[in-house]
Design an enzyme around this catalytic site. Structure first.
Site, PDB file in Angstrom:
ATOM      1  N   CYS A  42       0.872  -1.225  -0.279  1.00 17.61           N
ATOM      2  CA  CYS A  42       0.021   0.058  -0.108  1.00 17.61           C
ATOM      3  C   CYS A  42       1.264   1.080  -0.191  1.00 17.61           C
ATOM      4  O   CYS A  42       0.246   2.440  -0.161  1.00 17.61           O
ATOM      5  CB  CYS A  42      -0.971   0.275   1.391  1.00 17.61           C
ATOM      6  SG  CYS A  42      -1.650  -1.541   1.674  1.00 17.61           S
ATOM      7  N   CYS A  56       1.453   3.729  -3.001  1.00 29.01           N
ATOM      8  CA  CYS A  56       0.453   4.699  -3.267  1.00 29.01           C
ATOM      9  C   CYS A  56      -0.013   5.897  -2.448  1.00 29.01           C
ATOM     10  O   CYS A  56       0.252   7.019  -2.863  1.00 29.01           O
ATOM     11  CB  CYS A  56      -0.821   3.616  -4.058  1.00 29.01           C
ATOM     12  SG  CYS A  56      -0.408   3.103  -5.800  1.00 29.01           S
ATOM     13  N   HIS A  57      -0.007   5.225  -1.173  1.00 24.74           N
ATOM     14  CA  HIS A  57      -0.662   6.012  -0.088  1.00 24.74           C
ATOM     15  C   HIS A  57       0.215   6.617   0.546  1.00 24.74           C
ATOM     16  O   HIS A  57       0.217   7.188   1.632  1.00 24.74           O
ATOM     17  CB  HIS A  57      -1.303   5.128   0.588  1.00 24.74           C
ATOM     18  CG  HIS A  57      -2.578   4.511  -0.462  1.00 24.74           C
ATOM     19  ND1 HIS A  57      -4.043   5.001  -0.605  1.00 24.74           N
ATOM     20  CD2 HIS A  57      -2.974   3.287  -0.539  1.00 24.74           C
ATOM     21  CE1 HIS A  57      -4.283   4.481  -1.568  1.00 24.74           C
ATOM     22  NE2 HIS A  57      -4.005   3.222  -2.027  1.00 24.74           N
ATOM     23  N   MET A  76     -10.019  -0.498  -5.617  1.00 22.91           N
ATOM     24  CA  MET A  76      -9.536  -1.212  -4.991  1.00 22.91           C
ATOM     25  C   MET A  76      -9.977  -2.866  -5.170  1.00 22.91           C
ATOM     26  O   MET A  76     -10.668  -3.208  -5.505  1.00 22.91           O
ATOM     27  CB  MET A  76     -10.801  -0.775  -3.866  1.00 22.91           C
ATOM     28  CG  MET A  76      -9.838  -1.703  -2.387  1.00 22.91           C
ATOM     29  SD  MET A  76      -9.019  -1.155  -1.711  1.00 22.91           S
ATOM     30  CE  MET A  76      -8.649  -2.208   0.133  1.00 22.91           C
ATOM     31  N   HIS A 120       8.873  10.854 -12.541  1.00 18.28           N
ATOM     32  CA  HIS A 120       9.560   9.612 -12.166  1.00 18.28           C
ATOM     33  C   HIS A 120      10.490   9.506 -13.259  1.00 18.28           C
ATOM     34  O   HIS A 120      11.926   9.939 -12.730  1.00 18.28           O
ATOM     35  CB  HIS A 120       8.446   8.477 -12.432  1.00 18.28           C
ATOM     36  CG  HIS A 120       8.909   7.117 -12.128  1.00 18.28           C
ATOM     37  ND1 HIS A 120       8.808   6.619 -10.886  1.00 18.28           N
ATOM     38  CD2 HIS A 120       9.110   6.194 -13.415  1.00 18.28           C
ATOM     39  CE1 HIS A 120       9.206   5.149 -11.459  1.00 18.28           C
ATOM     40  NE2 HIS A 120       9.167   4.828 -12.202  1.00 18.28           N
ATOM     41  N   HIS A 130       6.043   6.023 -19.793  1.00 14.83           N
ATOM     42  CA  HIS A 130       6.642   5.719 -19.047  1.00 14.83           C
ATOM     43  C   HIS A 130       8.297   5.382 -20.054  1.00 14.83           C
ATOM     44  O   HIS A 130       9.191   4.543 -20.653  1.00 14.83           O
ATOM     45  CB  HIS A 130       6.783   3.380 -18.315  1.00 14.83           C
ATOM     46  CG  HIS A 130       7.810   3.804 -17.353  1.00 14.83           C
ATOM     47  ND1 HIS A 130       8.731   3.264 -18.090  1.00 14.83           N
ATOM     48  CD2 HIS A 130       8.183   3.580 -16.285  1.00 14.83           C
ATOM     49  CE1 HIS A 130      10.136   2.908 -17.022  1.00 14.83           C
ATOM     50  NE2 HIS A 130       8.808   2.783 -15.785  1.00 14.83           N
TER      51      HIS A 130
HETATM   52 FE1  DHE Z   1      12.620   0.755 -11.697  1.00 15.59          FE
HETATM   53  C1  DHE Z   1      15.424   3.543 -13.582  1.00 15.59           C
HETATM   54  C2  DHE Z   1      11.798   3.581  -9.390  1.00 15.59           C
HETATM   55  C3  DHE Z   1      10.242  -1.339 -10.801  1.00 15.59           C
HETATM   56  C4  DHE Z   1      13.955  -1.882 -14.194  1.00 15.59           C
HETATM   57  N1  DHE Z   1      12.743   3.028 -11.691  1.00 15.59           N
HETATM   58  C5  DHE Z   1      13.657   3.844 -12.409  1.00 15.59           C
HETATM   59  C6  DHE Z   1      13.846   4.646 -12.412  1.00 15.59           C
HETATM   60  C7  DHE Z   1      13.376   5.399 -10.630  1.00 15.59           C
HETATM   61  C8  DHE Z   1      12.104   3.872 -11.042  1.00 15.59           C
HETATM   62  C9  DHE Z   1      12.935   6.233  -9.884  1.00 15.59           C
HETATM   63  C10 DHE Z   1      14.680   6.358 -12.271  1.00 15.59           C
HETATM   64  C11 DHE Z   1      16.347   6.392 -11.908  1.00 15.59           C
HETATM   65  C12 DHE Z   1      16.913   7.282 -11.947  1.00 15.59           C
HETATM   66  O1  DHE Z   1      17.610   7.141 -14.040  1.00 15.59           O
HETATM   67  O2  DHE Z   1      17.828   8.289 -11.666  1.00 15.59           O
HETATM   68  N2  DHE Z   1      11.608   1.244 -10.440  1.00 15.59           N
HETATM   69  C13 DHE Z   1      11.395   2.307 -10.043  1.00 15.59           C
HETATM   70  C14 DHE Z   1       9.799   2.403  -8.883  1.00 15.59           C
HETATM   71  O3  DHE Z   1       9.655   2.574  -7.990  1.00 15.59           O
HETATM   72  C15 DHE Z   1       9.535   0.615  -8.963  1.00 15.59           C
HETATM   73  C16 DHE Z   1       8.031   0.681 -10.401  1.00 15.59           C
HETATM   74  C17 DHE Z   1       8.701  -0.189  -8.793  1.00 15.59           C
HETATM   75  C18 DHE Z   1       9.370  -0.828  -6.739  1.00 15.59           C
HETATM   76  O4  DHE Z   1       9.049  -1.053  -6.272  1.00 15.59           O
HETATM   77  O5  DHE Z   1      10.862  -0.161  -7.230  1.00 15.59           O
HETATM   78  C19 DHE Z   1      10.199   0.607 -10.149  1.00 15.59           C
HETATM   79  N3  DHE Z   1      12.196  -0.973 -12.033  1.00 15.59           N
HETATM   80  C20 DHE Z   1      11.284  -1.499 -11.672  1.00 15.59           C
HETATM   81  C21 DHE Z   1      10.973  -3.557 -12.297  1.00 15.59           C
HETATM   82  O6  DHE Z   1       9.793  -3.787 -11.845  1.00 15.59           O
HETATM   83  C22 DHE Z   1      11.849  -2.899 -12.696  1.00 15.59           C
HETATM   84  C23 DHE Z   1      11.247  -3.088 -14.252  1.00 15.59           C
HETATM   85  C24 DHE Z   1      12.854  -4.378 -13.314  1.00 15.59           C
HETATM   86  C25 DHE Z   1      13.799  -4.102 -12.097  1.00 15.59           C
HETATM   87  O7  DHE Z   1      15.105  -4.681 -11.745  1.00 15.59           O
HETATM   88  O8  DHE Z   1      13.349  -3.544 -10.547  1.00 15.59           O
HETATM   89  C26 DHE Z   1      12.550  -1.897 -13.173  1.00 15.59           C
HETATM   90  N4  DHE Z   1      14.585   1.406 -13.277  1.00 15.59           N
HETATM   91  C27 DHE Z   1      14.742  -0.431 -14.057  1.00 15.59           C
HETATM   92  C28 DHE Z   1      15.689   0.019 -14.802  1.00 15.59           C
HETATM   93  C29 DHE Z   1      15.657   1.662 -14.606  1.00 15.59           C
HETATM   94  C30 DHE Z   1      14.490   1.972 -13.749  1.00 15.59           C
HETATM   95  C31 DHE Z   1      15.823  -0.689 -15.734  1.00 15.59           C
HETATM   96  C32 DHE Z   1      16.766   2.414 -15.496  1.00 15.59           C
HETATM   97  C33 DHE Z   1      16.053   2.713 -17.012  1.00 15.59           C
HETATM   98  C34 DHE Z   1      17.407   3.379 -17.658  1.00 15.59           C
HETATM   99  O9  DHE Z   1      17.455   2.759 -19.268  1.00 15.59           O
HETATM  100  O10 DHE Z   1      17.954   4.219 -17.166  1.00 15.59           O
END
Ligand code: DHE
Length: 580
Positions: free
Chosen positions: A80, A83-84, A121, A360, A403
């Site tokens: 939760c 989001c919250h 929800m 993001h 995204h």
């Molecule tokens: Fe990410 C980048 C946050 C889930 C793979 N991810 C980012 C960035 C943020 C972020 C803020 C940018 C960083 C930067 O540029 O400084 N990601 C989040 C979350 O909050 C989220 C939605 C959920 C969580 O609980 O983390 C989340 N992200 C994921 C995944 O499930 C992914 C697909 C697989 C994993 O490895 O966790 C994933 N995020 C990535 C990748 C990047 C990324 C590969 C960098 C992409 C790039 O080309 O720079």
């Protein structure tokens, strides 16, 4: 965590939408699994593991045992809080503070959690995801004040800080024969490791332990140091010059984090590193040689639009400017982009740009002057001029939940240089003109919308030498779509409805077990190959598929039992030079 449990826990993102009417009896409760955007909410698992005390009891408070409180707290952070909010003050979801929950009362909360609502929800109780006892405990938990997880200031950072190899003990020249510029740092998400893979031979050079559920890698301006951050906010600094590349320093910058970056402006190469945290809401500037924490800055403050205090605005993407000694820091909940001038960190100057809420990720245009970043819950792309430190435009991406990752830069046959983003919530790809000098009529406008495989896309990719734009769809519920990639030919984009070719990446990987998701293309240095992760559950086989960019044929499949849950891949040259 396995992919299936990750998907379940992120799928469970938005817990309660108290503004929704109690019409669950007539309508079908929302199923987050139906909607890829809902399945990509942060799961704050590390914060949920922290032991917290039940907040001081007030008259009328429901009774909870410490163990009931702890397990409800854990569920709240996993499912939760993304989001919250950690303090339940609301983020992309509604606030769940006690003034609201008490007004609604225990029965209302219990029924809402049990049956869900069409407004978003999930039906936790009737779906069997939560037992009756868990639902009952969650309803009581929400009637109590939230317990704030601990702060993480200089004392905690310094305690966690370790210099494994001091700068004076490190090599003065490169001690290995690795072609560092063509090395890939690959996130092995559930193993809490990265793999360093040679871009030419596909050989795994090293596997290095990093933080929990490791997230991204970034590279110092010189290309020597690699910085990796885990969701537990642990930053690991790796020296690629050592005979066996390995960690030379580490630090924990908070309890939950996602972003790390390094100083890239001329004269400041490799001087500083910066990491941003989800909790506590802050960023820290560190010494680029040792990770010594130098300056911590809180992001708590007013939202950009309503100008109301937000107690926990998370730090999302951070980017090092090539035009000024500045870091661009995306603050999610206040909707501000901070341009942090690191030329004098004692007298830190921060230019606060009003952007849009829930910032993001994002990246630079092909000239590296403009930063294009998504406020994804609001469907907007904000453009910042990093030379002038000003906001240039806020553009509707006309799709659901843009995204971009860092986006993709291509030379459009009609519109000139454009930057692309795909969307989580639908199949559209937005192309935005980025050339105010050469193509002023198209600059900062959405010039074209492409239709790709389906919703659930996370990343697009191209390369200056490529005629292709690649679009993934890893969060699409259909296994055939999440296992494939769409490719548009750039020189055909002027056609009325440009067609795409589908690359069956999972099929090429020869993996039949599980539902592996194909995620995040990354080019090699030369730009003639693109690598895709085939991301399967931790207990099942995963792979990396290398595609020949000219022929769009499979060139190689990297398989190794150490390749557990590969996700992001970061080519050293492309990442340090911002080529994408
Ligand atoms: Fe990410 C980048 C946050 C889930 C793979 N991810 C980012 C960035 C943020 C972020 C803020 C940018 C960083 C930067 O540029 O400084 N990601 C989040 C979350 O909050 C989220 C939605 C959920 C969580 O609980 O983390 C989340 N992200 C994921 C995944 O499930 C992914 C697909 C697989 C994993 O490895 O966790 C994933 N995020 C990535 C990748 C990047 C990324 C590969 C960098 C992409 C790039 O080309 O720079």
């Amino acid at each position: 965590m396995s992919l299936s449990s990750l998907t379940r826990s992120v799928a469970a993102g938005a817990l309660l939408s108290l503004s929704a009417s109690l019409s669950y009896a007539q309508d079908k409760p929302a199923d987050h699994g139906d909607d890829a955007s809902a399945s990509y909410q942060p799961s704050l698992t590390t914060l949920g593991q922290i032991q917290v005390e039940i907040p001081g009891r007030k008259p009328g408070d429901p009774v909870m045992t410490p163990s009931e409180y702890q397990s409800s707290n854990q569920i709240y952070f996993q499912r939760c809080a993304g989001c919250h909010g950690v303090l339940r003050a609301g983020a992309t979801g509604k606030a769940l503070t006690t003034d609201i929950t008490r007004e609604n009362g225990y029965e209302y909360l219990r029924d809402f959690i049990t049956y869900g609502s069409p407004a978003g929800m999930p039906n936790w109780g009737t779906s069997g995801e939560m037992t009756e006892e868990q639902v009952d405990a969650m309803a009581r938990y929400l009637l109590l004040d939230p317990a704030a997880p601990p702060e993480w200031g200089m004392a905690e950072m310094r305690n966690s800080w370790k210099v494994v190899v001091a700068p004076e003990d490190r090599p003065t020249e490169k001690m290995n024969d690795i072609d560092i510029d063509n090395l890939f740092s690959v996130t092995l998400r559930d193993a809490g490791q990265i793999a360093l893979i040679d871009g030419a031979s596909y050989e795994i050079k090293s596997i290095i332990d990093t933080g929990y559920a490791v997230h991204i890698s970034r590279i110092s301006a010189s290309g020597r140091y690699l910085f990796v951050i885990g969701r537990d906010a642990k930053v690991v600094m790796i020296d690629l010059w050592m005979k066996e590349p390995g960690a030379v320093a580490e630090i924990k910058v908070g309890s939950e984090a996602r972003s790390v970056e390094t100083s890239k402006f001329e004269g400041y190469e490799d001087k500083y590193a910066i990491a941003g945290a989800y909790w506590p809401p802050q960023f820290v500037i560190m010494d680029g040689d040792t990770l010594e924490p130098l300056r911590i800055k809180s992001t708590r403050g007013m939202t950009y639009d309503e100008q109301e205090f937000h107690p926990e605005p998370r730090v999302a993407a951070i980017l090092g400017s090539h035009y000024k000694p500045e870091f661009l820091v995306n603050v999610k909940e206040t909707g501000k982009i901070l341009m942090v001038d690191y030329s004098d960190i004692d007298a830190l100057k921060v230019t606060e740009i009003n952007a849009e809420r829930f910032l993001h990720d994002g990246g630079l245009d092909s000239t590296r002057r403009y930063f294009l970043t998504a406020a994804n819950a609001r469907g907007k792309i904000v453009v910042i001029d990093t030379k002038e430190s000003t906001k240039v435009a806020v553009i509707e991406s006309e799709g659901e939940t843009p995204h971009p990752g860092r986006g993709a830069n291509i030379m459009h046959p009609t519109y000139g240089p454009v930057w692309a983003t795909s969307h989580l919530g639908d199949d559209t790809v937005a192309l935005i003109g980025t050339d105010p000098e050469g193509n002023p009529d198209h600059a900062w406008k959405m010039v074209q919308q492409l239709y790709s495989l389906g919703g659930g896309s996370l990343f697009v990719k191209s390369h200056p030498t490529s005629n292709h734009l690649y679009v993934d769809a890893p969060l699409n519920p259909d296994a055939e779509i999440s296992g494939s990639v769409a490719v548009f030919k750039i020189d055909e984009l002027s056609q009325e409805e440009p067609e795409y070719t589908v690359l069956p990446i999972v099929e090429w990987a020869g993996i039949a077990e599980g539902q592996p998701r194909v995620v995040q293309g990354e080019f090699n240095k030369e730009g003639n190959e693109i690598w895709f992760s085939v991301w399967n559950a931790a207990s099942l086989e995963s792979a990396i598929v290398v595609v020949n960019d000219k022929t769009l044929e499979m060139k190689h499949v990297i398989k190794d039992e150490r390749l557990i849950t590969p996700t992001g891949k970061f080519n050293v040259f492309n990442t340090r030079a911002d080529v994408y």
